[in-house]
Design an enzyme around this catalytic site. Structure first.
Site, PDB file in Angstrom:
ATOM      1  N   GLY A 298       0.695  -0.869  -0.271  1.00 11.73           N
ATOM      2  CA  GLY A 298      -0.189   0.139   0.081  1.00 11.73           C
ATOM      3  C   GLY A 298       0.732   1.165  -0.073  1.00 11.73           C
ATOM      4  N   ASN A 299       0.262   1.988   0.861  1.00 11.62           N
ATOM      5  CA  ASN A 299       1.354   3.082   0.822  1.00 11.62           C
ATOM      6  C   ASN A 299       0.448   4.597   1.871  1.00 11.62           C
ATOM      7  OD1 ASN A 299      -1.116   5.945  -0.767  1.00 11.62           O
ATOM      8  ND2 ASN A 299      -0.406   3.824  -2.341  1.00 11.62           N
ATOM      9  N   TYR A 300       0.710   5.625   1.556  1.00 10.55           N
ATOM     10  CA  TYR A 300       0.966   6.760   3.221  1.00 10.55           C
ATOM     11  C   TYR A 300      -0.225   7.433   3.025  1.00 10.55           C
ATOM     12  CZ  TYR A 300       5.271   5.536   5.277  1.00 10.55           C
ATOM     13  OH  TYR A 300       6.390   4.910   5.813  1.00 10.55           O
ATOM     14  N   SER A 301      -0.882   7.237   1.385  1.00 10.19           N
ATOM     15  CA  SER A 301      -2.031   8.124   0.953  1.00 10.19           C
ATOM     16  C   SER A 301      -3.581   7.398   1.878  1.00 10.19           C
ATOM     17  CB  SER A 301      -2.811   7.886  -0.153  1.00 10.19           C
ATOM     18  OG  SER A 301      -4.127   8.619  -0.568  1.00 10.19           O
TER      19      SER A 301
ATOM     20  N   ALA B 147      -4.512   7.789  -4.578  1.00  7.97           N
ATOM     21  CA  ALA B 147      -2.887   7.516  -5.105  1.00  7.97           C
ATOM     22  C   ALA B 147      -2.656   5.751  -4.882  1.00  7.97           C
ATOM     23  CB  ALA B 147      -2.083   7.338  -3.635  1.00  7.97           C
TER      24      ALA B 147
END
Ligand code: C5P
Length: 411
Positions: free
Chosen positions: A208-211, A276
């Site tokens: 995943g990512n930090y969005s 994102a």
């Protein structure tokens, strides 16, 4: 700003009722005409004498005035009002509002209110978190009530957590916003993607990512406040929507997001790609948890995800406007301008991770907007809600420009 506006202030029985005195004071100072309706329990917390002195109107609590036999008409009160604000809204009052149990003047008036209704909940953290309270809030939202979310902090019980009624200044800000909202997106359909995507590796792991989704959610609220019908395609985030005009579709992966976004885009006038989206996903998703084995290294083969913005950009028809984001760490301007072309976007909102206060998880953002015609506009650091307003203003301006050009070429 609120001069001549007719506001019903509904006060129910919670300790936060003392804050409603300040709220009433602020509303009157802004020129509003306020009629207070209080529940019998509300009167235990704050006296009608204080409220009637400040509002310059008798406070309504009972259906009848015992000694004169006078009947208080909730129907004419409902017709008189431009807005009803229930603050504090206790768990019990919200439950009654959600189910239509009109056993006091406040709820009876609510059922007769023709115009917009706002509610500012206030209660202890456990009452707030209870599924029944959350269910009732959901129902009220569906019924069109705008919920002014409580904050977190010290509560009257001595405990600390969510449930503190929003501050009077914040409620006044929301009331002013309601009256000043120019409905310049009335009749428009907007599709917004928001948040991260999670790409599954196995039943317990994902890439995943930090969005946080905050920018996309702020855009959804802004468009809905301006009268648009919004479909918000959201990746996994812990955010709630406030405006009932927002229809939310929750998705997990880029592929799911793409499917939902393309479906909504077919019918949309505007699409804003604030999500994102992971560029790649694991080629295989394991059915069972991947074991550590004894290896020091592990390789996950990844395959390309669809580019949602580019796909919609290519399918775009003349009346449709697409807005993309560019979050860059270097070569910001060049990359943003390149994205505009490559994805056939009408506008690119660029923010740089090099700027303090801009990017993931923050409540603020600093943006530069690149328009189709080569325009570049820089904005100072602002809250994400204010940034959302700037983006929507710029997008509408661009649409009007495009319309004007189309009109000229038609002639
Ligand atoms: O190419 P890049 O990922 O930097 O482009 C960012 C813009 O494209 C954002 O608006 C993002 O929401 C969108 N995007 C998308 N689908 C992808 C990748 C990016 O919609 N797979």
């Amino acid at each position: 700003m609120l001069k001549g506006k007719h506001i019903i202030l509904g006060i129910s029985g919670g300790i936060a009722a003392y804050k409603s005195v300040f709220l009433l004071r602020l509303l009157v100072k802004e020129g509003a005409e306020v009629q207070v309706v209080i529940t019998p329990n509300g009167k235990e917390f704050i006296t009608p004498v204080t409220l009637s002195s400040l509002s310059q109107n008798p406070v309504i609590c009972d259906f009848f005035t015992a000694n004169t036999g006078e009947w208080h008409s909730h129907v004419s009160l409902g017709l008189w009002a431009d807005l009803m604000v229930v603050a504090p809204a206790t768990a019990s009052t919200m439950a009654k509002m959600a189910t239509g149990v009109a056993d006091n003047m406040l709820v009876t008036t609510y059922l007769s209110a023709k115009e917009h209704v706002m509610a500012a909940p206030a209660m202890d953290l456990d009452m707030w978190a209870h599924p029944s309270t959350q269910r009732n809030i959901e129902q009220l939202r569906r019924d069109g009530v705008e919920i002014i979310m409580p904050g977190s902090g010290e509560l009257a019980s001595g405990l600390s957590g969510k449930g503190r009624m929003a501050e009077p200044e914040e409620i006044v800000r929301r009331i002013k916003e309601y009256f000043s909202r120019s409905r310049d997106m009335e009749g428009m359909k907007v599709m917004i993607t928001a948040g991260p995507t999670c790409e599954r590796m196995d039943p317990v792991r994902y890439i995943g990512n930090y969005s946080s989704g905050k920018m996309g959610f702020a855009l959804a609220e802004e468009c809905a406040a301006r009268g648009a019908e919004v479909i918000l395609v959201a990746g996994p985030v812990s955010l709630a929507t406030e405006n009932p005009a927002i229809r939310r579709v929750d998705v997990e992966s880029a592929v799911e997001m793409c499917e939902a976004a393309e479906k909504a885009f077919a019918d949309a006038d505007v699409a804003i790609f604030a999500a994102a989206v992971a560029d790649y996903r694991p080629a295989e998703t394991a059915e069972t948890k991947i074991k550590r084995e004894n290896a020091d290294e592990m390789t996950v083969r990844m395959v390309r995800n669809p580019d949602i913005a580019a796909r919609c950009g290519m399918a775009k028809r003349a009346h449709q406007t697409t807005v993309g984001f560019a979050l860059e760490t270097d070569n910001e301007r060049l990359n943003a301008a390149h994205k505009l072309e490559k994805k056939n976007l009408d506008m690119v909102v660029m923010n740089s991770l090099r700027d303090n206060g801009a990017g993931f998880r923050t409540d603020t953002n600093r943006i530069t907007i690149f328009g189709r015609g080569g325009s570049v506009t820089e904005y100072p650091l602002k809250s994400k809600r204010e940034v959302a307003r700037d983006i929507v203003d710029a997008m509408l301006l661009q649409r009007r420009g495009a319309d004007a050009t189309a009109d000229l070429s038609d002639n």
